[in-house]
Design a protein around this motif. Structure first.
Motif, PDB file in Angstrom:
ATOM      1  N   LEU A  90       0.806  -1.224   0.000  1.00  0.00           N
ATOM      2  CA  LEU A  90       0.000   0.000   0.000  1.00  0.00           C
ATOM      3  C   LEU A  90       0.840   1.276   0.000  1.00  0.00           C
ATOM      4  O   LEU A  90       0.497   2.231  -0.704  1.00  0.00           O
ATOM      5  CB  LEU A  90      -0.961  -0.005   1.192  1.00  0.00           C
ATOM      6  CG  LEU A  90      -2.293  -0.723   0.960  1.00  0.00           C
ATOM      7  CD1 LEU A  90      -3.068  -0.837   2.265  1.00  0.00           C
ATOM      8  CD2 LEU A  90      -3.126  -0.011  -0.097  1.00  0.00           C
ATOM      9  N   PRO A  91       1.942   1.360   0.775  1.00  0.00           N
ATOM     10  CA  PRO A  91       2.741   2.599   0.719  1.00  0.00           C
ATOM     11  C   PRO A  91       3.222   2.927  -0.698  1.00  0.00           C
ATOM     12  O   PRO A  91       3.157   4.089  -1.126  1.00  0.00           O
ATOM     13  CB  PRO A  91       3.911   2.301   1.661  1.00  0.00           C
ATOM     14  CG  PRO A  91       3.356   1.320   2.638  1.00  0.00           C
ATOM     15  CD  PRO A  91       2.436   0.453   1.827  1.00  0.00           C
ATOM     16  N   ALA A  92       3.676   1.921  -1.431  1.00  0.00           N
ATOM     17  CA  ALA A  92       4.144   2.153  -2.796  1.00  0.00           C
ATOM     18  C   ALA A  92       2.989   2.554  -3.701  1.00  0.00           C
ATOM     19  O   ALA A  92       3.126   3.447  -4.552  1.00  0.00           O
ATOM     20  CB  ALA A  92       4.831   0.901  -3.338  1.00  0.00           C
ATOM     21  N   PHE A  93       1.825   1.920  -3.534  1.00  0.00           N
ATOM     22  CA  PHE A  93       0.674   2.264  -4.362  1.00  0.00           C
ATOM     23  C   PHE A  93       0.213   3.690  -4.087  1.00  0.00           C
ATOM     24  O   PHE A  93      -0.048   4.462  -5.023  1.00  0.00           O
ATOM     25  CB  PHE A  93      -0.470   1.283  -4.097  1.00  0.00           C
ATOM     26  CG  PHE A  93      -1.724   1.614  -4.862  1.00  0.00           C
ATOM     27  CD1 PHE A  93      -1.799   1.372  -6.217  1.00  0.00           C
ATOM     28  CD2 PHE A  93      -2.816   2.180  -4.219  1.00  0.00           C
ATOM     29  CE1 PHE A  93      -2.948   1.698  -6.936  1.00  0.00           C
ATOM     30  CE2 PHE A  93      -3.959   2.503  -4.918  1.00  0.00           C
ATOM     31  CZ  PHE A  93      -4.030   2.260  -6.288  1.00  0.00           C
TER      32      PHE A  93
ATOM     33  N   GLU B 209     -15.802   6.368  -5.303  1.00  0.00           N
ATOM     34  CA  GLU B 209     -15.384   5.108  -4.679  1.00  0.00           C
ATOM     35  C   GLU B 209     -13.874   5.076  -4.468  1.00  0.00           C
ATOM     36  O   GLU B 209     -13.385   4.618  -3.433  1.00  0.00           O
ATOM     37  CB  GLU B 209     -15.822   3.927  -5.547  1.00  0.00           C
ATOM     38  CG  GLU B 209     -15.608   2.579  -4.879  1.00  0.00           C
ATOM     39  CD  GLU B 209     -16.213   1.427  -5.660  1.00  0.00           C
ATOM     40  OE1 GLU B 209     -15.963   0.266  -5.286  1.00  0.00           O
ATOM     41  OE2 GLU B 209     -16.937   1.694  -6.630  1.00  0.00           O
ATOM     42  N   PHE B 210     -13.119   5.599  -5.449  1.00  0.00           N
ATOM     43  CA  PHE B 210     -11.672   5.632  -5.301  1.00  0.00           C
ATOM     44  C   PHE B 210     -11.276   6.601  -4.187  1.00  0.00           C
ATOM     45  O   PHE B 210     -10.379   6.307  -3.384  1.00  0.00           O
ATOM     46  CB  PHE B 210     -11.009   6.058  -6.618  1.00  0.00           C
ATOM     47  CG  PHE B 210      -9.512   5.900  -6.635  1.00  0.00           C
ATOM     48  CD1 PHE B 210      -8.950   4.699  -7.049  1.00  0.00           C
ATOM     49  CD2 PHE B 210      -8.675   6.923  -6.228  1.00  0.00           C
ATOM     50  CE1 PHE B 210      -7.566   4.528  -7.057  1.00  0.00           C
ATOM     51  CE2 PHE B 210      -7.300   6.767  -6.236  1.00  0.00           C
ATOM     52  CZ  PHE B 210      -6.747   5.567  -6.647  1.00  0.00           C
TER      53      PHE B 210
ATOM     54  N   VAL C 239      -7.453   4.237   3.622  1.00  0.00           N
ATOM     55  CA  VAL C 239      -6.070   3.799   3.845  1.00  0.00           C
ATOM     56  C   VAL C 239      -5.331   4.801   4.718  1.00  0.00           C
ATOM     57  O   VAL C 239      -4.648   4.425   5.683  1.00  0.00           O
ATOM     58  CB  VAL C 239      -5.334   3.613   2.509  1.00  0.00           C
ATOM     59  CG1 VAL C 239      -3.849   3.361   2.750  1.00  0.00           C
ATOM     60  CG2 VAL C 239      -5.929   2.445   1.730  1.00  0.00           C
ATOM     61  N   LEU C 240      -5.468   6.082   4.410  1.00  0.00           N
ATOM     62  CA  LEU C 240      -4.790   7.110   5.203  1.00  0.00           C
ATOM     63  C   LEU C 240      -5.233   7.040   6.658  1.00  0.00           C
ATOM     64  O   LEU C 240      -4.409   7.176   7.578  1.00  0.00           O
ATOM     65  CB  LEU C 240      -5.084   8.494   4.620  1.00  0.00           C
ATOM     66  CG  LEU C 240      -4.601   8.752   3.187  1.00  0.00           C
ATOM     67  CD1 LEU C 240      -4.980  10.171   2.749  1.00  0.00           C
ATOM     68  CD2 LEU C 240      -3.091   8.553   3.062  1.00  0.00           C
ATOM     69  N   GLU C 241      -6.511   6.830   6.891  1.00  0.00           N
ATOM     70  CA  GLU C 241      -7.018   6.785   8.258  1.00  0.00           C
ATOM     71  C   GLU C 241      -6.551   5.523   8.986  1.00  0.00           C
ATOM     72  O   GLU C 241      -6.338   5.554  10.200  1.00  0.00           O
ATOM     73  CB  GLU C 241      -8.539   6.897   8.239  1.00  0.00           C
ATOM     74  CG  GLU C 241      -9.000   8.288   7.809  1.00  0.00           C
ATOM     75  CD  GLU C 241     -10.512   8.427   7.770  1.00  0.00           C
ATOM     76  OE1 GLU C 241     -11.201   7.379   7.713  1.00  0.00           O
ATOM     77  OE2 GLU C 241     -10.998   9.572   7.788  1.00  0.00           O
TER      78      GLU C 241
ATOM     79  N   TRP D 262      -3.733   4.363   8.687  1.00  0.00           N
ATOM     80  CA  TRP D 262      -2.368   4.718   9.081  1.00  0.00           C
ATOM     81  C   TRP D 262      -2.341   5.768  10.190  1.00  0.00           C
ATOM     82  O   TRP D 262      -1.281   6.265  10.562  1.00  0.00           O
ATOM     83  CB  TRP D 262      -1.604   5.242   7.873  1.00  0.00           C
ATOM     84  CG  TRP D 262      -1.284   4.194   6.841  1.00  0.00           C
ATOM     85  CD1 TRP D 262      -1.328   2.850   7.003  1.00  0.00           C
ATOM     86  CD2 TRP D 262      -0.866   4.414   5.488  1.00  0.00           C
ATOM     87  NE1 TRP D 262      -0.959   2.210   5.840  1.00  0.00           N
ATOM     88  CE2 TRP D 262      -0.662   3.142   4.901  1.00  0.00           C
ATOM     89  CE3 TRP D 262      -0.625   5.553   4.720  1.00  0.00           C
ATOM     90  CZ2 TRP D 262      -0.244   2.991   3.573  1.00  0.00           C
ATOM     91  CZ3 TRP D 262      -0.216   5.406   3.402  1.00  0.00           C
ATOM     92  CH2 TRP D 262      -0.025   4.132   2.832  1.00  0.00           C
ATOM     93  N   GLY D 263      -3.517   6.147  10.709  1.00  0.00           N
ATOM     94  CA  GLY D 263      -3.583   7.114  11.803  1.00  0.00           C
ATOM     95  C   GLY D 263      -3.483   8.548  11.359  1.00  0.00           C
ATOM     96  O   GLY D 263      -3.197   9.438  12.172  1.00  0.00           O
ATOM     97  N   LEU D 264      -3.749   8.816  10.077  1.00  0.00           N
ATOM     98  CA  LEU D 264      -3.679  10.180   9.555  1.00  0.00           C
ATOM     99  C   LEU D 264      -5.079  10.770   9.473  1.00  0.00           C
ATOM    100  O   LEU D 264      -6.060  10.061   9.243  1.00  0.00           O
ATOM    101  CB  LEU D 264      -3.025  10.179   8.166  1.00  0.00           C
ATOM    102  CG  LEU D 264      -1.591   9.651   8.117  1.00  0.00           C
ATOM    103  CD1 LEU D 264      -1.151   9.419   6.676  1.00  0.00           C
ATOM    104  CD2 LEU D 264      -0.633  10.619   8.806  1.00  0.00           C
ATOM    105  N   LYS D 265      -5.172  12.084   9.647  1.00  0.00           N
ATOM    106  CA  LYS D 265      -6.459  12.771   9.549  1.00  0.00           C
ATOM    107  C   LYS D 265      -6.677  13.176   8.097  1.00  0.00           C
ATOM    108  O   LYS D 265      -5.887  13.933   7.535  1.00  0.00           O
ATOM    109  CB  LYS D 265      -6.464  14.005  10.454  1.00  0.00           C
ATOM    110  CG  LYS D 265      -6.325  13.677  11.938  1.00  0.00           C
ATOM    111  CD  LYS D 265      -6.291  14.953  12.774  1.00  0.00           C
ATOM    112  CE  LYS D 265      -6.119  14.626  14.255  1.00  0.00           C
ATOM    113  NZ  LYS D 265      -6.042  15.856  15.076  1.00  0.00           N
ATOM    114  N   SER D 266      -7.756  12.683   7.525  1.00  0.00           N
ATOM    115  CA  SER D 266      -8.016  12.927   6.110  1.00  0.00           C
ATOM    116  C   SER D 266      -9.455  13.373   5.906  1.00  0.00           C
ATOM    117  O   SER D 266     -10.353  12.961   6.647  1.00  0.00           O
ATOM    118  CB  SER D 266      -7.738  11.655   5.300  1.00  0.00           C
ATOM    119  OG  SER D 266      -8.029  11.851   3.936  1.00  0.00           O
TER     120      SER D 266
END
Length: 366
Positions: free
Chosen positions: A159-162, A188-189, A196-198, A200-204
């Motif tokens: 996922l990080p690379a994608f 949907e995308f 995915v960002l969430e 990882w604990g990120l606020k999006s």
């Protein structure tokens, strides 16, 4: 055109399988190319690709096994790539020709790069492969993917690379490392990317830009220098050189203490610029009263409202009907902040004074 005697279906199929092109096959058998295709179809014979012939070799199994390199290229193609409607070609457009060559080499091909021509203003990598096209369709890359592309099921390890590939394709990063977004026409995308960002604990957040009555454009945001630094830690770990350099550098802007000092200069008069606009008289009066109450300069309080609005706005910007009694208002702003206001206004179809007014309304003090 009448079929030549002795040219049975079996004979025509034999000549076709031997690679004879239609322009030679048609007069030889006495049939049109359409009639020959019907014979091929009737007997269940796989048709040859009619697309651009592949001059260089390519690893046709590239998208059949997950790897960091495959995931990064997939992210690029799902955002900046497309597949032909008429042949087996896959295209990737990018301003950076070195990046296109890098993608081609990763795919085991000596890259075929088309120079800008006609209405196309940027270079384009061309890969020809029926197998690769089929694999990409399986992963969600279709000929009309803009509004329908789904977020693919990417193994967690890749996922990080994608995500890095998606950002390199359709991402934007504030040059001073405060904001990042990716833009997509697929809701949907956008939802999948945000999820995915969430994880990882990120606020999006997702904002919506209405393009027509039936179609919208979506932006997935991360805001705040510490959030961007955390994202950079994730997506640039062990990535070799597979990234767009200026996006990585902007995301890591605040790791450099010299850059922080540069930003601090905008807090002084040296980094301020004059700007004149018109503001709703009632809101301007409220702003001045709040400034007196808080014992602050009016422009400093207004800047705090604007910064909060730009960093925390999480929904579609809907124009609010305000009274038309606008009056002229001239003050100084931090140069970078004013540039961010201009960008935000342009992205959301607003005027600068509307962004200023919404910032005051959004403050909770009005």
């Amino acid at each position: 055109m009448a079929r030549i005697r002795g040219m049975t279906d079996e004979k025509i199929i034999e000549l076709y399988k031997n690679g004879l092109p239609y322009e030679k096959l048609c007069p030889m058998v006495g049939l049109s190319d359409r009639a020959i295709r019907n014979i091929i179809k009737k007997h269940g014979i796989d048709r040859r690709s009619t697309g651009r012939p592949r001059i260089h070799q390519v690893n046709e199994l590239f998208f059949q096994t997950w790897s960091p390199e495959m995931a990064w290229v997939l992210g690029l193609l799902l955002t900046d790539g497309h597949v032909s409607k008429t042949n087996q070609s896959i295209y990737l457009s990018q301003k950076d020709e070195d990046l296109l060559r890098k993608v081609g080499i990763l795919m085991g091909a000596e890259p075929v790069i088309a120079k800008p021509s006609g209405t196309r203003t940027i270079p384009m990598l061309i890969i020809n492969s029926k197998i690769i096209r089929a694999d990409l369709e399986r992963l969600g890359m279709t000929t009309a993917k803009s509004y329908t592309v789904i977020f693919p099921e990417v193994p967690e390890a890749y996922l990080p690379a994608f995500i890095r590939g998606v950002i390199d394709g359709d991402g934007w990063v504030d040059r001073n490392g405060y904001r990042m977004n990716i833009t997509t026409a697929s809701n949907e995308f956008a939802i999948g990317f945000k999820a995915v960002l969430e994880r990882w604990g990120l606020k999006s957040t997702i904002s919506t830009i209405d393009e027509t009555a039936t179609k919208s454009i979506y932006r997935v945001w991360i805001k705040g220098k510490y959030q961007l630094l955390r994202l950079a830690n994730i997506i640039y770990e062990k990535c070799d050189t597979n990234f767009v350099v200026h996006k990585r550098d902007r995301m890591n802007f605040h790791r450099n203490s010299d850059n922080s000092k540069l930003i601090a200069k905008f807090e002084t008069a040296e980094g301020r610029v004059n700007f004149r606009t018109t503001i709703n008289a009632h809101l301007l009066n409220q702003l001045k009263q709040n400034a007196r109450y808080k014992d602050m300069h009016v422009n400093h309080l207004l800047e705090s409202y604007i910064e909060s609005f730009l960093n925390e706005n999480t929904t579609t910007v809907i124009k609010t009907t305000l009274r038309k009694d606008r009056i002229h208002f001239k003050t100084t702003y931090k140069k970078e902040l004013l540039n961010n206001v201009r960008s935000f206004a342009k992205e959301n179809g607003l005027f600068i004074n509307e962004v200023i007014e919404y910032s005051i309304l959004n403050s909770g003090d009005s």
